[in-house]
Design an enzyme around this catalytic site. Structure first.
Site, short mmCIF file in Angstrom:
data_model
loop_
_atom_site.label_atom_id
_atom_site.label_comp_id
_atom_site.label_asym_id
_atom_site.label_seq_id
_atom_site.Cartn_x
_atom_site.Cartn_y
_atom_site.Cartn_z
N ALA A 77 2.04 6.92 -14.19
CA ALA A 77 2.93 5.94 -14.82
C ALA A 77 3.40 4.90 -13.80
CB ALA A 77 4.12 6.64 -15.45
N SER A 112 -4.10 2.57 -8.92
CA SER A 112 -4.93 3.79 -8.86
C SER A 112 -5.74 3.89 -10.13
CB SER A 112 -4.05 5.03 -8.74
OG SER A 112 -4.85 6.19 -8.91
N TYR A 135 3.14 10.16 -11.69
CA TYR A 135 2.50 9.29 -10.68
C TYR A 135 1.67 8.20 -11.36
CZ TYR A 135 -0.91 7.88 -7.12
OH TYR A 135 -1.73 7.14 -6.28
N ASN A 188 0.81 -1.23 0.00
CA ASN A 188 0.00 0.00 0.00
C ASN A 188 0.84 1.28 0.00
OD1 ASN A 188 -2.48 1.77 0.88
ND2 ASN A 188 -0.92 2.08 2.45
N LYS A 238 1.69 3.87 -11.28
CA LYS A 238 0.55 2.99 -10.98
C LYS A 238 0.22 2.07 -12.17
CE LYS A 238 0.03 4.20 -6.73
NZ LYS A 238 0.29 3.24 -5.63
N1 LIG Z 1 -5.86 8.67 -1.41
C1 LIG Z 1 -6.25 8.46 -2.65
O1 LIG Z 1 -7.16 9.14 -3.17
C2 LIG Z 1 -5.63 7.36 -3.46
C3 LIG Z 1 -6.18 7.05 -4.71
C4 LIG Z 1 -5.61 6.04 -5.47
C5 LIG Z 1 -4.53 5.32 -4.97
N2 LIG Z 1 -4.00 5.66 -3.76
C6 LIG Z 1 -2.85 4.87 -3.29
O2 LIG Z 1 -3.19 4.31 -2.04
C7 LIG Z 1 -2.01 4.18 -1.23
C8 LIG Z 1 -2.21 4.88 0.10
O3 LIG Z 1 -2.58 6.23 -0.14
P1 LIG Z 1 -2.96 7.24 1.05
O4 LIG Z 1 -3.83 8.27 0.44
O5 LIG Z 1 -3.43 6.50 2.24
O6 LIG Z 1 -1.51 7.90 1.30
P2 LIG Z 1 -0.89 8.57 2.60
O7 LIG Z 1 0.17 9.49 2.09
O8 LIG Z 1 -1.94 9.12 3.49
O9 LIG Z 1 -0.21 7.33 3.35
C9 LIG Z 1 0.88 6.64 2.79
C10 LIG Z 1 1.66 5.99 3.90
O10 LIG Z 1 2.78 5.35 3.29
C11 LIG Z 1 3.93 5.63 4.07
N3 LIG Z 1 5.12 5.58 3.24
C12 LIG Z 1 5.46 6.38 2.21
N4 LIG Z 1 6.66 6.07 1.75
C13 LIG Z 1 7.10 5.02 2.47
C14 LIG Z 1 8.30 4.26 2.48
N5 LIG Z 1 9.31 4.53 1.64
N6 LIG Z 1 8.41 3.23 3.36
C15 LIG Z 1 7.41 2.96 4.23
N7 LIG Z 1 6.28 3.68 4.31
C16 LIG Z 1 6.13 4.70 3.43
C17 LIG Z 1 3.69 7.04 4.63
O11 LIG Z 1 4.49 7.29 5.78
C18 LIG Z 1 2.20 6.98 4.92
O12 LIG Z 1 1.93 6.53 6.23
C19 LIG Z 1 -0.88 4.76 -2.07
O13 LIG Z 1 -0.20 3.73 -2.76
C20 LIG Z 1 -1.60 5.68 -3.03
O14 LIG Z 1 -0.86 5.91 -4.21
C21 LIG Z 1 -4.52 6.66 -2.99
#
Ligand SMILES: NC(=O)c1ccc[n+]([C@@H]2O[C@H](COP(=O)([O-])OP(=O)(O)OC[C@H]3O[C@@H](n4cnc5c(N)ncnc54)[C@H](O)[C@@H]3O)[C@@H](O)[C@H]2O)c1
Length: 242
Positions: free
Chosen positions: A149, A134, A147, A82, A151
């Site tokens: 790309a 995503s 970004y 995630n 995903k």
């Molecule tokens: N929020 C959205 O609308 C959305 C939509 C589509 C996809 N996503 C994907 O869902 C996932 C979670 O998104 P979110 O919105 O909860 O993000 P967020 O930024 O709120 O949380 C991401 C978490 O990942 C951790 N993280 C980042 N880099 C890291 C690393 N190198 N090692 C360990 N931990 C790390 C961060 O500390 C954070 O706790 C991501 O992959 C994001 O791309 C999110």
């Protein structure tokens, strides 16, 4: 009646906040033993959730953490990839350093986690992996060229890994969220509210996704109820991507 993920040993990355945090809580509620990894320290009073401080780009600490989990539990049943980062930039403003960082966290680290975890899962006859992609990878999104790309790479990786690892009893799927109301969304909304309102208007089910929506889909894919499902990209986007 047993729970959906009764005593399954599950590793979830990026679990300190947002979607990953909810996945950890949902998996614990469904009976899993959860190792919740993040580069940020965090605490929980949920006794089924074990926080692990780990940067997924640091291969040595990832290996040490996974080997420790494997030694303690004797197996790893599920990995949810995630953790991810995003830099929103119009094409003319894209910075190489940010693009490289996104590919390192969102793609290369995920590939290495799959590599390591699949070896450990294979020792016990299998397991499953859920990657977080995503909707932007499928629909495209202005300001998210780099970004999206990363995903898109996750979608391709999911399909190829599913085919390669099937013979070892390992299923690999991805969940592709639409816009989810997280901490990250609040920041985005403050900077680009009109664009977001227009995107919400294109969601057939008429609302943003919640971390719970994504966590439920992950729990299903991680469970034995999905035993004949692999190589699939499950859109959890309120019918925005068809
Ligand atoms: N929020 C959205 O609308 C959305 C939509 C589509 C996809 N996503 C994907 O869902 C996932 C979670 O998104 P979110 O919105 O909860 O993000 P967020 O930024 O709120 O949380 C991401 C978490 O990942 C951790 N993280 C980042 N880099 C890291 C690393 N190198 N090692 C360990 N931990 C790390 C961060 O500390 C954070 O706790 C991501 O992959 C994001 O791309 C999110």
């Amino acid at each position: 009646m047993s729970s959906l993920l009764e005593n399954k040993v599950c590793i979830i990355t990026g679990a300190a906040q947002g979607i990953g945090h909810q996945i950890a809580k949902q998996f614990a509620a469904d009976g899993a033993i959860v190792y919740a990894c993040d580069r940020q320290e965090f605490t929980t009073d949920n006794e089924r959730i074990h926080p692990v401080v780990m940067d997924i780009t640091d291969a040595a600490s990832v290996k040490a953490a996974f080997m420790q989990i494997f030694k303690t539990e004797g197996r790893i049943d599920c990995l949810v990839n995630n953790a991810g980062i995003v830099y929103n930039r119009k094409i003319g403003m894209i910075l190489r350093e940010e693009t490289e960082r996104m590919f390192l966290v969102n793609v290369i680290a995920v590939l290495e986690l799959i590599q390591l975890c699949s070896r450990l899962m294979a020792r016990n006859g299998g397991g499953n992996i859920v990657n977080i992609a995503s909707v932007t990878a499928v629909l495209g999104s202005p300001g998210q060229v780099a970004y999206s790309a990363t995903k898109g790479a996750i979608i391709s990786m999911t399909k190829s890994a599913a085919k390669e690892l099937a013979s070892q009893g390992i299923r690999v799927n991805a969940v592709a969220p639409g816009i989810v109301k997280t901490e990250r969304f609040k920041e985005l909304y403050e900077s680009d509210g009109d664009k977001i309102d227009a995107r919400i208007g294109r969601i057939a089910l008429g609302r943003l996704g919640t971390p719970e929506d994504i966590a439920h889909a992950c729990a299903f894919l991680a469970s034995d109820r999905a035993n004949y499902i692999s190589g699939q990209i499950l859109g959890v986007d309120g019918c925005a991507s068809i």
